[in-house]
Design a protein around this motif. Structure first.
Motif, PDB file in Angstrom:
ATOM      1  N   ASN A  49      -4.542   5.554  -7.627  1.00 47.48           N
ATOM      2  CA  ASN A  49      -4.293   4.519  -6.744  1.00 47.48           C
ATOM      3  C   ASN A  49      -3.977   3.147  -7.615  1.00 47.48           C
ATOM      4  N   ASN A  73      -0.570   3.293  -8.940  1.00 47.85           N
ATOM      5  CA  ASN A  73       0.258   3.714  -7.991  1.00 47.85           C
ATOM      6  C   ASN A  73       1.066   4.835  -8.520  1.00 47.85           C
ATOM      7  N   SER A 111      -3.805   8.813   0.731  1.00 47.95           N
ATOM      8  CA  SER A 111      -4.534   7.939  -0.126  1.00 47.95           C
ATOM      9  C   SER A 111      -5.972   7.947   0.093  1.00 47.95           C
ATOM     10  N   SER A 158       0.790  -1.152  -0.065  1.00 42.68           N
ATOM     11  CA  SER A 158       0.049   0.034   0.155  1.00 42.68           C
ATOM     12  C   SER A 158       0.960   1.257   0.118  1.00 42.68           C
ATOM     13  N   ASN A 181       0.657   5.256   1.141  1.00 49.43           N
ATOM     14  CA  ASN A 181       0.100   6.233   2.237  1.00 49.43           C
ATOM     15  C   ASN A 181       0.039   7.509   1.426  1.00 49.43           C
TER      16      ASN A 181
END
Length: 124
Positions: A73, A76, A53, A30, A32
């Motif tokens: 997202n 990325n 995010s 993930s 942030n």
């Protein structure tokens, strides 16, 4: 391993526009905060814009109303749309990302990663 790859810098006249992109790749669980920083010759690196995010954005006063940060997202990737560029925007622009990885041991790692930088030059 994680890599941030920036693109989109260049030379533009004052009043012009540029769009920077930064794609993060590797073993990422993930991300942030993603953001852009810049460093002009003889000056310290400064924060330009950040994007959480969850969609919260923050801008340096010097770029508010001219720059827009956005993020995909799923890819990325973070973008910086720069309009009404001024000579004082000339700098090397760096992408930054706060990334969580899962290591082979099964533990987790969270740290900041930086791109290699892309030059933005605004002529008067």
């Amino acid at each position: 391993q994680v890599q941030l790859v920036e693109s989109g810098g260049g030379l533009v006249q004052a009043g012009g526009s540029l769009r920077l992109s930064c794609a993060a790749s590797g073993s990422i669980l993930s991300i942030n905060v993603m953001g852009w920083y810049r460093q002009a010759p003889g000056k310290q690196r400064e924060q330009v814009a950040t994007h959480t995010s969850g969609g919260i954005t923050n801008y340096a006063d010097s770029v508010k109303g001219r720059f827009t940060i956005s993020r995909d997202n799923a890819k990325n990737t973070v973008y910086l749309q720069m309009n009404s560029l001024k000579p004082e925007d000339t700098a090397v622009y760096y992408c930054n990302a706060d990334i969580v990885r899962q290591l082979i041991s099964g533990t987790y790692s969270r740290r900041d990663y930086w791109g290699q930088g892309t030059q933005v030059t605004v002529s008067s």
